[in-house]
Design an enzyme around this catalytic site. Sequence first.
Site: not given
Ligand code: F6R
Length: 615
Positions: A2, A27, A74, A100-101, A488, A492, A495, A511, A610
């Site tokens: 949010c 976000r 959200w 927000n929360g 990673e 990427k 997602e 395995h 985000k």
């Molecule tokens: C993936 C991504 C998420 C964040 C995760 C932690 O591309 O961005 O997996 O890495 O939500 O977020 P932060 O780093 O803000 O604690």
Amino acid sequence: MCGIVAYIGHQKAFDIIIKGLKRLEYRGYDSAGVALQNNSSLNLYKKKGKVADLVSFIGKKDTNGSVGIGHTRWATHGPPNDANAHPHVSGHKKFALVHNGIIENYSVLKKELIQRGHQFNSDTDTEVLIHLIEEIHTNSKRKLTLFEAVRIALSEVIGAYAIVVINKENPNELIAARKSSPLVVGIGDGEFFLASDATPMVEFTKNVVYLEDGEIAQLNLDSGLKIKTIENQEKTPYIQELEMQLEALEKGGYDHFMLKEIYEQPQSIHDSMRGRIRSSKGLVSLGGIKDYEEKIVNAKRLIFVACGTSWHAGLVGEYLFEELARIPVEVEYASEFRYRNPVINEDDVLIAISQSGETADTLAAIKLAKEKGATIVGICNVVGSSISRESHCGSYTHAGPEIGVASTKAFTAQVTVLTLMALMIGKKKGTISTQRFNRLLVDLESIPEKVESTLKLDKSVKEISNIYKDSSNALYLGRGINFPVALEGALKLKEISYIHAEGYPAAEMKHGPIALIDEEMPVFVIATKDASYEKVVSNIQEVKARKGKVIAVVTKGDREVKEIADYVIEIPSTDDLLVPLLATIPFQLLSYHIAVMRECNVDQPRNLAKSVTVE
Ligand code: F6R
């Protein structure tokens, strides 16, 4: 998650709020709304969908007024629809609130309020809160200001919140409060801004106050900014200067923020090191942890806590710290750690890694470890964020604002800071030879340039992307310090392109995952020239023997892998410990191109937020 934007002053609130909400779109959200105070009426507009949908729904309706609150939601309590969108209004329709929360005890409060005659129009916890505020304001024995009523209501609430309340009958005032969800106050000339982060206010003011947990603020055009704790103690606002630049929040000619951020990495890695390393003098110094250096040097173990991409950076950190500083490391998902009754001692150092600095699980893990006496080191990108403030010490990554939901430059900046930290501690501990230390400094300083040349591979990565864009699955393999790079890479891809992908330590393939390999399956392998090179070559042979397609990231000049892989991507040579900083770049580009080719929403992938401020 949010986003909140609010304004009170002399400008048209609607324009500022809509522009601000668009800036917070990164976000992640699924509905949007605004409430505008004008001539003793409150105009409320809410819509499922994007901010643009809200704007077209409003059309030519009344958007006048210089006080307003706005929100991107959200969904947590109740599906994304118009009724559940914020703002929510009180029963007598005088007050409106954005939140927000999560209010955890909302159902108990709701039952009590229903018994007192309140009626609700949504499934949300937020609507309960504004009714509670109204109840306290209207039925208290003594006459209360709205500020007091909000403060008392919040003392009855369990959970996390950043809120802003508007009063239809008072165009001079907004009330705001926060606990575990971020909220920033911007102070202009005869005007105030409020937002979940500073991005919506950057062109209007450089003076900001980051509200602390448990604080409530009154933004009054006559009497100014007043802050109290929920327990009713006066606080003096601590005004900070915002360093953010407007250009950093714009796409600057790129099609997407993600691409811009991938291309910013030579600069962002450089910025992470700026003033902290001097190879000519054999110096590495992170000012933010200097006071706790002894504590880290003498730590019995380091515990990294993080989520998602930041957790992957933590895994790279494990290799760095164990190799260079010889301190045992555990890398924990913050969400698991916080609920596991973990064994934590006063000799432990917990290193929390977070781009946003607001991730609810990481924040909770910090609080838990702090209670048990551990020292907390924060590695955050967002200046003034909750995690940075909850930590005893720390280092900012200085990558600049990351707007694309998929983390790219924040990851390489985190790895850079972890490398500097491991070098600094290793040197102090005497666990690294002077020769190795000096060589690593030189190599580290040349990383931005090598990232620059890795980015030049974009054209061939795009061609490879075109070949595999229709895959349903993908495997990513790496060993040692490049195993987290495989994780990673897979994250990427899944997602932003919604292709199912898994990352594995290369030797683990036999395995289980090897059963998945057929001629349709792309297998992305990090096979750079390091101690495990020959072993990775054998793993590649195993894939090829089962007709899998191998796309290998190799060291420039490699011959052996070139002969067996379907495609190779040649990255510059560097110290083994620094390879993740380069090897991750082609995978970022690959995910980006595949997502674009599949017409996915690159910067705001479905269902993702985000900044994950709820657990
Ligand atoms: C993936 C991504 C998420 C964040 C995760 C932690 O591309 O961005 O997996 O890495 O939500 O977020 P932060 O780093 O803000 O604690």
